[in-house]
Write a protein that holds these residues in place. Structure first.
Motif, PDB file in Angstrom:
ATOM      1  N   ASN A   1      -3.159  55.762  17.108  1.00  0.00           N
ATOM      2  CA  ASN A   1      -3.716  57.119  17.111  1.00  0.00           C
ATOM      3  C   ASN A   1      -3.500  57.805  15.777  1.00  0.00           C
ATOM      4  O   ASN A   1      -4.345  58.593  15.322  1.00  0.00           O
ATOM      5  CB  ASN A   1      -3.077  57.938  18.233  1.00  0.00           C
ATOM      6  CG  ASN A   1      -3.823  59.234  18.484  1.00  0.00           C
ATOM      7  OD1 ASN A   1      -5.044  59.252  18.643  1.00  0.00           O
ATOM      8  ND2 ASN A   1      -3.097  60.349  18.502  1.00  0.00           N
TER       9      ASN A   1
ATOM     10  N   ASN B   1       0.998  64.014  15.971  1.00  0.00           N
ATOM     11  CA  ASN B   1       1.206  62.617  16.331  1.00  0.00           C
ATOM     12  C   ASN B   1       2.585  62.140  15.883  1.00  0.00           C
ATOM     13  O   ASN B   1       3.277  61.415  16.609  1.00  0.00           O
ATOM     14  CB  ASN B   1       0.115  61.746  15.698  1.00  0.00           C
ATOM     15  CG  ASN B   1      -0.134  60.469  16.474  1.00  0.00           C
ATOM     16  OD1 ASN B   1      -0.997  60.399  17.337  1.00  0.00           O
ATOM     17  ND2 ASN B   1       0.651  59.448  16.182  1.00  0.00           N
TER      18      ASN B   1
ATOM     19  N   ILE C   1      -2.104  61.399  23.890  1.00  0.00           N
ATOM     20  CA  ILE C   1      -3.107  61.256  22.832  1.00  0.00           C
ATOM     21  C   ILE C   1      -4.205  62.310  22.980  1.00  0.00           C
ATOM     22  O   ILE C   1      -4.635  62.933  21.993  1.00  0.00           O
ATOM     23  CB  ILE C   1      -3.689  59.835  22.853  1.00  0.00           C
ATOM     24  CG1 ILE C   1      -2.628  58.828  22.403  1.00  0.00           C
ATOM     25  CG2 ILE C   1      -4.928  59.746  21.953  1.00  0.00           C
ATOM     26  CD1 ILE C   1      -3.064  57.380  22.521  1.00  0.00           C
TER      27      ILE C   1
ATOM     28  N   TRP D   1      -5.104  65.559  20.261  1.00  0.00           N
ATOM     29  CA  TRP D   1      -6.408  65.923  19.700  1.00  0.00           C
ATOM     30  C   TRP D   1      -6.868  67.292  20.179  1.00  0.00           C
ATOM     31  O   TRP D   1      -7.544  68.018  19.433  1.00  0.00           O
ATOM     32  CB  TRP D   1      -7.438  64.849  20.045  1.00  0.00           C
ATOM     33  CG  TRP D   1      -7.245  63.623  19.205  1.00  0.00           C
ATOM     34  CD1 TRP D   1      -6.657  62.448  19.567  1.00  0.00           C
ATOM     35  CD2 TRP D   1      -7.598  63.482  17.821  1.00  0.00           C
ATOM     36  NE1 TRP D   1      -6.639  61.565  18.513  1.00  0.00           N
ATOM     37  CE2 TRP D   1      -7.213  62.175  17.428  1.00  0.00           C
ATOM     38  CE3 TRP D   1      -8.199  64.318  16.890  1.00  0.00           C
ATOM     39  CZ2 TRP D   1      -7.406  61.694  16.133  1.00  0.00           C
ATOM     40  CZ3 TRP D   1      -8.408  63.847  15.602  1.00  0.00           C
ATOM     41  CH2 TRP D   1      -8.010  62.551  15.241  1.00  0.00           C
TER      42      TRP D   1
END
Length: 361
Positions: free
Chosen positions: A71, A119, A149, A153
């Motif tokens: 990611n 992240n 994840i 985002w």
């Protein structure tokens, strides 16, 4: 009541903030920047795609840490998209942009930065969960990793859209910054301080975790060699993460400091002279990360190398198949041990029976 300027083009705001975008971005300088930018962006796309493909392909990487690493590579890939969009909407073109297009340009950059930063924070949590139990990988399920994840985002997109949602200076020209002519100076202060504080927190956390692992490793040094090797694996992963974090902090801190100075309205700091170089430094971070993955992780590098080699071999076999019968396709005259070894590893060269035939021929 303040007047709002939603219908103005960017030249209006650049003129109000005395920001010159033409002289510094024309001629040879612009060509050099575009050439280097294009090369780096192509490298970002290819290398980070290889990292993601390696995690998908190699079952040894099917763990939370490597999913998050993939990611992070996706965030770098997205950063490459943001830089490409920037290259075609910068320099003299900047003044011709509409407000919404300029918001999109900056929003893509802010989103990519936030995605990488959050992240790295999640990876810190995952590493803490695992190594405090002296395990290589945490017990996070695939559903939880997927949720993390998606959350990363969602946060990144929201932070990139904050100025568009209202924290800007379109209705208060006196509050506009010089580097980002429609961003409010108060927002730049908030944005830069927030990121710098997160940088500091992550550095402290990773140092503490690393010291803990080293201490535990020394305590376990009297165990068998196999146990020591197994215990050292978390240390290798920690070194990879700390190298990634160090590169991220080094590449992004100068730009954030410049934004902070602009937010504080420092008119004597010469920030206009260094802004483009610090932007290129931030771009360099997305170039460095795939190199760090492959250099620090032998398994990652081996997987990426085999994918590249097998892709070349597949193309070569396709070309040969158009000229020779399929019955002799697997009996190549090339007896190079390198290609045979790679084929055995991947199980892609004509199957075991053909390899044995080749060895007997």
């Amino acid at each position: 009541m303040n007047e709002c300027y939603y219908d103005k083009r960017m030249d209006f705001f650049y003129n109000k903030t005395n920001t010159d975008t033409v002289d510094e971005w024309t001629g040879p300088k612009l060509i050099v920047v575009l050439c280097f930018g294009t090369f780096f962006c192509l490298f970002i796309f290819i290398s980070n795609s290889l990292v993601i493909a390696a995690v998908v392909k190699n079952k040894r990487f099917h763990f939370p840490f490597y999913y998050l690493l993939a990611n992070l590579a996706a965030a770098d890939f997205f950063a490459g998209i943001a830089y490409v969009f920037l290259m075609f909407n910068t320099g003299p073109v900047s003044k011709t942009l509409t407000v919404n297009r300029w918001f999109l340009r900056q929003g893509l950059l802010d989103t990519s930065l936030t995605a990488s930063l959050v992240n790295l924070l999640v990876i810190a949590v995952e590493r803490h969960m695992s190594i405090m139990r002296m395990k290589i990988h945490s017990n996070l399920t695939k559903k939880r990793v997927t949720f993390l994840i998606i959350s990363i985002w969602a946060i990144a997109i929201f932070m990139g859209a904050v100025p568009t949602l209202g924290w800007n200076c379109l209705c208060d020209i006196t509050a506009c910054s010089s580097l980002a002519p429609i961003y409010s100076r108060s927002y730049l202060v908030f944005w830069s301080v927030l990121n710098l504080v997160v940088f500091f927190i992550m550095v402290v956390v990773y140092i503490r975790i690393y010291m803990y692992v080293q201490r535990k490793t020394n305590v376990l040094s009297s165990h068998t060699s196999g146990s020591i090797s197994r215990r050292r694996t978390p240390v290798k992963l920690m070194k990879t993460v700390m190298t990634l974090l160090g590169a991220f902090v080094v590449c992004w801190t100068p730009g954030l400091v410049v934004l902070l100075l602009d937010g504080l309205n420092c008119t004597y700091c010469g920030i206009q002279n260094v802004k483009r170089w610090f932007l290129l430094l931030a771009l360099l971070n997305s170039v460095m990360n795939p190199i760090i993955y492959s250099y620090k992780d032998d398994e990652m590098w081996g997987t990426m190398k085999r994918m590249i080699c097998c892709s070349s071999e597949d193309k070569s076999q396709d070309r040969r198949s158009s000229r020779i019968p399929s019955t002799v396709l697997c009996r190549s005259t090339d007896t190079s041990g390198h290609y045979i070894e790679d084929g055995i590893i991947q199980g892609t060269i004509c199957g075991k029976g053909d390899l044995s035939d080749k060895g007997n021929s």
